[in-house]
Write a protein that holds these residues in place. Sequence first.
Motif, PDB file in Angstrom:
ATOM      1  N   LYS A   1      39.671 -23.839 -26.756  1.00 58.82           N
ATOM      2  CA  LYS A   1      38.713 -23.264 -27.691  1.00 58.82           C
ATOM      3  C   LYS A   1      37.577 -22.553 -26.957  1.00 58.82           C
ATOM      4  O   LYS A   1      37.415 -22.684 -25.748  1.00 58.82           O
ATOM      5  N   LYS A   2      36.758 -21.825 -27.734  1.00 64.40           N
ATOM      6  CA  LYS A   2      35.584 -21.181 -27.163  1.00 64.40           C
ATOM      7  C   LYS A   2      34.551 -22.227 -26.791  1.00 64.40           C
ATOM      8  O   LYS A   2      34.246 -23.119 -27.581  1.00 64.40           O
TER       9      LYS A   2
ATOM     10  N   SER B   1      31.424 -21.835 -26.561  1.00 60.61           N
ATOM     11  CA  SER B   1      30.200 -21.691 -27.350  1.00 60.61           C
ATOM     12  C   SER B   1      30.273 -22.431 -28.674  1.00 60.61           C
ATOM     13  O   SER B   1      29.247 -22.624 -29.331  1.00 60.61           O
ATOM     14  N   ALA B   2      31.490 -22.876 -29.073  1.00 54.78           N
ATOM     15  CA  ALA B   2      31.636 -23.602 -30.338  1.00 54.78           C
ATOM     16  C   ALA B   2      31.483 -25.107 -30.163  1.00 54.78           C
ATOM     17  O   ALA B   2      31.470 -25.851 -31.149  1.00 54.78           O
TER      18      ALA B   2
ATOM     19  N   HIS C   1      38.938 -20.712 -18.642  1.00 60.14           N
ATOM     20  CA  HIS C   1      39.185 -19.441 -19.309  1.00 60.14           C
ATOM     21  C   HIS C   1      40.658 -19.052 -19.269  1.00 60.14           C
ATOM     22  O   HIS C   1      41.070 -18.093 -19.928  1.00 60.14           O
TER      23      HIS C   1
ATOM     24  N   LEU D   1      23.703 -21.858 -31.094  1.00 58.44           N
ATOM     25  CA  LEU D   1      24.594 -22.683 -30.278  1.00 58.44           C
ATOM     26  C   LEU D   1      24.526 -24.125 -30.767  1.00 58.44           C
ATOM     27  O   LEU D   1      23.441 -24.690 -30.900  1.00 58.44           O
TER      28      LEU D   1
ATOM     29  N   LEU E   1      26.478 -16.839 -25.177  1.00 62.39           N
ATOM     30  CA  LEU E   1      26.082 -17.460 -23.913  1.00 62.39           C
ATOM     31  C   LEU E   1      25.493 -16.419 -22.950  1.00 62.39           C
ATOM     32  O   LEU E   1      24.582 -16.726 -22.180  1.00 62.39           O
ATOM     33  N   GLN E   2      26.017 -15.204 -23.014  1.00 64.91           N
ATOM     34  CA  GLN E   2      25.493 -14.139 -22.164  1.00 64.91           C
ATOM     35  C   GLN E   2      24.020 -13.870 -22.463  1.00 64.91           C
ATOM     36  O   GLN E   2      23.221 -13.607 -21.558  1.00 64.91           O
TER      37      GLN E   2
ATOM     38  N   GLU F   1      31.631 -14.116 -20.419  1.00 54.79           N
ATOM     39  CA  GLU F   1      32.392 -13.352 -21.405  1.00 54.79           C
ATOM     40  C   GLU F   1      31.899 -13.570 -22.835  1.00 54.79           C
ATOM     41  O   GLU F   1      31.903 -12.640 -23.635  1.00 54.79           O
ATOM     42  N   GLU F   2      31.492 -14.775 -23.196  1.00 58.92           N
ATOM     43  CA  GLU F   2      31.096 -15.040 -24.578  1.00 58.92           C
ATOM     44  C   GLU F   2      29.680 -14.513 -24.833  1.00 58.92           C
ATOM     45  O   GLU F   2      28.721 -14.925 -24.161  1.00 58.92           O
ATOM     46  N   PRO F   3      29.509 -13.629 -25.808  1.00 56.24           N
ATOM     47  CA  PRO F   3      28.228 -12.932 -26.009  1.00 56.24           C
ATOM     48  C   PRO F   3      27.034 -13.850 -26.226  1.00 56.24           C
ATOM     49  O   PRO F   3      25.955 -13.593 -25.668  1.00 56.24           O
TER      50      PRO F   3
ATOM     51  N   SER G   1      33.870 -19.163 -15.133  1.00 54.80           N
ATOM     52  CA  SER G   1      34.666 -17.953 -15.133  1.00 54.80           C
ATOM     53  C   SER G   1      34.466 -17.224 -13.811  1.00 54.80           C
ATOM     54  O   SER G   1      33.509 -17.484 -13.079  1.00 54.80           O
TER      55      SER G   1
END
Length: 505
Positions: A19-20, A22-23, A169, A77, A48-49, A44-46, A121
């Motif tokens: 899963k992502k 961030s979830a 990832h 989050l 978190l970026q 990669e996850e916006p 990542s």
Amino acid sequence: MIQDGLKEHGEPMITVSKKKMSAWSGDMLAVLVVPQADGSLHIEEPVLQTYLAKAGKSGDFSGKAGQSFLLYPDDDLPCRRLLFVGLGDKPKSREEIRLAGGLVGQKAMDIKAVTLAVAWSDVDLAMQDMGECCTEGLLLGQYRFSKYKKSIADDEKPVFLKKISFFPHEAVAACRRGVRLGEVAARAGKTARDMANEPGSGWTAEEFAVFGRGLSTKSPITCTVFGTRELRRHKMGGVLAVNQGSEGEAKMVILSYRCPRQDADTLLLVGKGLTFDSGGISLKPGAGMEDMKYDMCGGAAVMAAMAAIGEEQPEHVNVVGVVPATDNMPGPAAVKPGDIISSYSGKTIEVINTDAEGRLLLMDALAYGIKNFKPSAVVDLATLTGAVIIGLGHHYTGLMSNDDGLAAKVQEAGSRCGEPVWRLPLGEEYSKQLKSEVADLKNVGGKPAGTITAAAFLQEFVGETPWVHLDIAGTAWNFTEKSYVPKGPSGIGARTLIDLVRNWA
């Protein structure tokens, strides 16, 4: 006793998720960050970026190795805390990931987290290695020994992780395999630390025997224990001599694992199990003598490694572990300087210094193991000489060997585990220092090259069998300060032995 200690610092449930990250909702999400070539930071996850960019703009986090930055995210989050940990420029070594995992484990303890997620990542390391080394670092970094502390304030009591989730990832299956390997190795390291942390009166030769018998009840390992009667019958004069001044009985614990292959090699592991070393009649100075409860760390490493081997059940190699165990005390019947003893091999030894007792234990264990199990190779571990600390400090284990191929295998295993070794020479010129006027050998060869002459003494009992001796006196405790290595006993050797077995060919 050791099982109780392991309950103290916990065995968390570990999962690997597709899963992502961030979830995920829980106490802390830790993200291992590699800076880009231009120094920028990217995930990669916006969502978190966004937080990573804020951390970078603050000037307090650049992704440098060993850096960390803790945030308390907004409602976008679900995790309660977000930790960024720097890996530096494209980490390529297993140790760099292990160190990062140890840092995350420590930070989790600081905030008393019980649930943790870890993600990363853009790392140039195989996903199995990532899972393995991050797990090792996390679990070893959370190690504490507070069994005997009975009055700890509630806010000072250690809180251990109960659930860890990894979010690789890619290559989820490979990460799962690595996590499993890391769990087993970390458990072995913690077990060895638990044994060493026990006082000399709390971890005796009998405790080694109890632990060995326990392994035989829950794994395909067989356990044989020699007491005084069996030691006398086998004429193990070295073990018996060291035990002469002691109240408790000496033991030799012999553990054997046989794999399904009929043509498999047999690897013999021997660990010094001296549960307390007063020096005997050649009494040690009082200052620092409390640390001599650690003189059994070689035996602890072998026992912990055999527990892991019983759990993993390798299909390609047989493994035998032998731990001669006693304490060394100056009782009325203690062996005296000038005494001459006979070893299992038949060679006679003039005892010059009763504080050079570890080699007397090991000479019988090595000779017995080689004669009765006919191993393809032998590795022994012992806190054998103070001289190795003078030569190598607390950063490298001393290695001496009669076989270049085996030495290279052990060196590689130590490197993979973050337990580095440094090879020292052996040769006839060192063996000459052990010549006695009244016996076959002296148990010491004088001050010059004390670490090497101790190994030369042991070499007299291994014949032509490929053999490596590891002097861990400098690394068994006060090892190089690392995020996953606490003060006190390090558990050195256990993970190196496990890696050696896993990669035996």
